[in-house]
Write an enzyme that holds these catalytic residues in place. Structure first.
Site, PDB file in Angstrom:
ATOM      1  CG  HIS A  39      -0.724  -0.571   2.420  1.00  0.00           C
ATOM      2  ND1 HIS A  39       0.267  -0.082   3.206  1.00  0.00           N
ATOM      3  CD2 HIS A  39      -1.266  -1.604   3.096  1.00  0.00           C
ATOM      4  CE1 HIS A  39       0.317  -0.790   4.324  1.00  0.00           C
ATOM      5  NE2 HIS A  39      -0.580  -1.713   4.272  1.00  0.00           N
ATOM      6  CG  HIS A  43      -2.439  -6.967  12.788  1.00  0.00           C
ATOM      7  ND1 HIS A  43      -3.465  -6.057  12.742  1.00  0.00           N
ATOM      8  CD2 HIS A  43      -1.560  -6.569  11.819  1.00  0.00           C
ATOM      9  CE1 HIS A  43      -3.213  -5.172  11.801  1.00  0.00           C
ATOM     10  NE2 HIS A  43      -2.069  -5.468  11.218  1.00  0.00           N
ATOM     11  CD  GLU A  62      -2.590  -4.537   7.055  1.00  0.00           C
ATOM     12  OE1 GLU A  62      -1.886  -4.229   8.044  1.00  0.00           O
ATOM     13  OE2 GLU A  62      -2.567  -3.897   5.974  1.00  0.00           O
ATOM     14  CG  ASP A  88      -0.156  -8.439   6.351  1.00  0.00           C
ATOM     15  OD1 ASP A  88      -1.199  -8.161   6.966  1.00  0.00           O
ATOM     16  OD2 ASP A  88       0.916  -7.849   6.570  1.00  0.00           O
ATOM     17  CG  HIS A 143      -0.118  -0.970  11.490  1.00  0.00           C
ATOM     18  ND1 HIS A 143      -0.538  -0.538  10.275  1.00  0.00           N
ATOM     19  CD2 HIS A 143      -0.092  -2.319  11.415  1.00  0.00           C
ATOM     20  CE1 HIS A 143      -0.717  -1.581   9.486  1.00  0.00           C
ATOM     21  NE2 HIS A 143      -0.453  -2.667  10.154  1.00  0.00           N
ATOM     22  CG  ASP A 201       2.249  -5.692  11.269  1.00  0.00           C
ATOM     23  OD1 ASP A 201       2.666  -6.600  10.533  1.00  0.00           O
ATOM     24  OD2 ASP A 201       1.132  -5.163  11.134  1.00  0.00           O
ATOM     25  CE1 TYR A 203       6.867  -4.240   8.305  1.00  0.00           C
ATOM     26  CE2 TYR A 203       6.737  -3.214  10.456  1.00  0.00           C
ATOM     27  CZ  TYR A 203       6.251  -4.094   9.520  1.00  0.00           C
ATOM     28  OH  TYR A 203       5.122  -4.834   9.802  1.00  0.00           O
ATOM     29  CG  HIS A 239       5.737  -8.508   7.862  1.00  0.00           C
ATOM     30  ND1 HIS A 239       5.085  -9.190   6.869  1.00  0.00           N
ATOM     31  CD2 HIS A 239       4.789  -7.763   8.475  1.00  0.00           C
ATOM     32  CE1 HIS A 239       3.800  -8.879   6.871  1.00  0.00           C
ATOM     33  NE2 HIS A 239       3.590  -8.019   7.846  1.00  0.00           N
TER      34      HIS A 239
HETATM   35 FE1  FEO Z   1      -0.528  -4.751   9.666  1.00  0.00          FE
HETATM   36 FE2  FEO Z   1       1.649  -7.126   8.597  1.00  0.00          FE
HETATM   37  O1  FEO Z   1       0.007  -6.294   8.780  1.00  0.00           O
END
Ligand code: FEO
Length: 399
Positions: free
Chosen positions: A24, A78, A80, A82, A145, A164, A192, A225
């Site tokens: 994004h 989380h 999101e 991913d 986040h 994250d 990041y 990640h």
């Molecule tokens: Fe906020 Fe890695 O997703």
């Protein structure tokens, strides 16, 4: 990539995303990984999943350790996509006893997947889950986040599944921080941080305080990640403290676009004026540099200098893109100034100054504009602007 054991009976079972190039608006030219973890014990626990298109890697990795149907609990730190994209497939396969998340996480997961029938169990900050020989403590990390975010701490192993936080978008065959070059690792971590967490530095500071108040310091930060921290735990925590406090160095970034090289010549001259007495400067031509890489340099720069020629009484579109992106990331405590060339309407410096005010960057020089092509005198005036900015950068050095 094959499952990797972090400590006895705790495994990385995620997926490496070699081809990811955009997250994004954040350029991920080195790909990423979506990390999930499996704890094998009296209760088998899966921490997070991966994005939907990579579910087969996750399932294969789990199968190397246990049959997926033997997973008892799934913890979703989380919501999101991913980390939750593979949830529908995994829940269908595993049929877990519990899907553990925060109250905000449940709302977000239901809003994503429309499955109120999943076996949600809500936890809040400080709650613990006893799974026989191990205890998992949940730490709320709201706005790091998303509102739903949390971390899960395996107390006996001192492994923090921190989602994250402390991550990097960097695809590697290695899984641990001490297996890669730390210069590159910290560059990726800084990129990041600024592109994901800079808007919520206050939340990051609260989380760091919470981390320090734990009975034991984590020995491993199992990120969702990139590389898992085991040798550089203290170094990355210290870096997050500096970054979330928006600490800067005596340095400037000059960000510009140019039409017929006049604004570029001005950028070079202002840079010459800034670069002396230990003040560092970096120039970024927006035609050549990605906004998210430039932000990585903004992270520790005290001055942000903007340059654009006039285009149709406005600024060049790449500068508008950069400023829109930067505003949302909320850098604080910086100084700035503007410059640019024009033909008949001297408007770009005024507009750039308005942007600086909007981003809450303190304007320390009224800026400089030049008609068409700078003369030697104009170039000398640009150098003087740079010299004034350098003095202000040094004046703002913390004692
Ligand atoms: Fe906020 Fe890695 O997703």
């Amino acid at each position: 990539m094959q499952a990797v054991e972090l400590k006895k009976d705790i495994y990385w079972v995620g997926a490496v995303d070699w081809d990811l190039r955009d997250f994004h608006g954040y350029s991920t030219e080195n790909g990423s990984s979506h990390n999930a973890y499996l704890l094998r014990g009296e209760k088998n626990v899966l921490f997070d999943t991966v994005k939907a298109s990579m579910s087969s890697s996750l399932i294969q990795n789990i199968r190397r350790i246990i049959e997926p149907e033997k997973i008892d609990y799934i913890i979703s730190n989380h919501s999101e996509m991913d980390h939750t994209g593979a949830l529908p497939e995994i829940l269908d396969l595993v049929k877990p006893e519990k899907l553990i998340c925060t109250a905000e996480g449940q709302k977000a997961i239901v809003a994503h997947f429309h499955r109120e029938d999943w076996p949600f169990e809500i936890v809040k900050d400080g709650d613990t889950l006893d799974i026989g020989s191990k205890t998992i403590q949940f730490l709320g990390t709201p706005m790091l986040h998303w509102p739903d975010s949390m971390a899960s701490y395996i107390l006996e192993d001192k492994i923090l599944m921190c989602n994250d936080i402390f991550g990097q978008h960097w695809a590697t065959s290695e899984r641990f921080d001490d297996e890669v070059d730390h210069g590159e690792l910290f560059w990726q971590s800084a990129k990041y941080f600024v592109n994901i967490f800079n808007p919520t530095c206050g939340a990051a500071r609260k989380f760091l305080a919470k981390l320090e108040s734990l009975e034991s310091t984590p020995e491993m930060l199992a990120v969702d990640h990139g590389l898992i921290w085991r040798s550089g735990v203290r170094k990355i925590i210290d870096a997050y403290r500096r970054w979330s406090n928006q600490e800067t160095k005596p340095s400037a970034v000059i960000i510009y676009d140019t039409m017929w090289e006049s604004t570029s010549k001005m950028a070079q001259a202002i840079g010459r004026g800034i670069a002396a007495e230990g003040v560092s400067v970096k120039l970024f031509d927006l035609r050549l540099n990605h906004r998210s890489d430039i932000m990585t340099h903004v992270l520790e720069s005290r001055a942000i200098i903007l340059g654009s020629p006039v285009l149709n009484k406005g600024i060049l579109p790449k500068m508008a893109d950069m400023l829109t992106y930067m505003k949302a990331l909320k850098p604080t405590g910086r100084i700035g100034a503007a410059f640019g060339s024009y033909g008949w309407a001297d408007t770009s410096v005024k507009q750039l100054n308005a942007w600086l005010e909007d981003i809450k960057i303190e304007i320390v020089d009224p800026g400089i504009s030049v008609r068409y092509v700078p003369t030697d005198d104009d170039i000398a005036r640009c150098v003087e602007v740079g010299e004034r900015i350098r003095k202000t950068i040094l004046d703002r050095q913390p004692s």
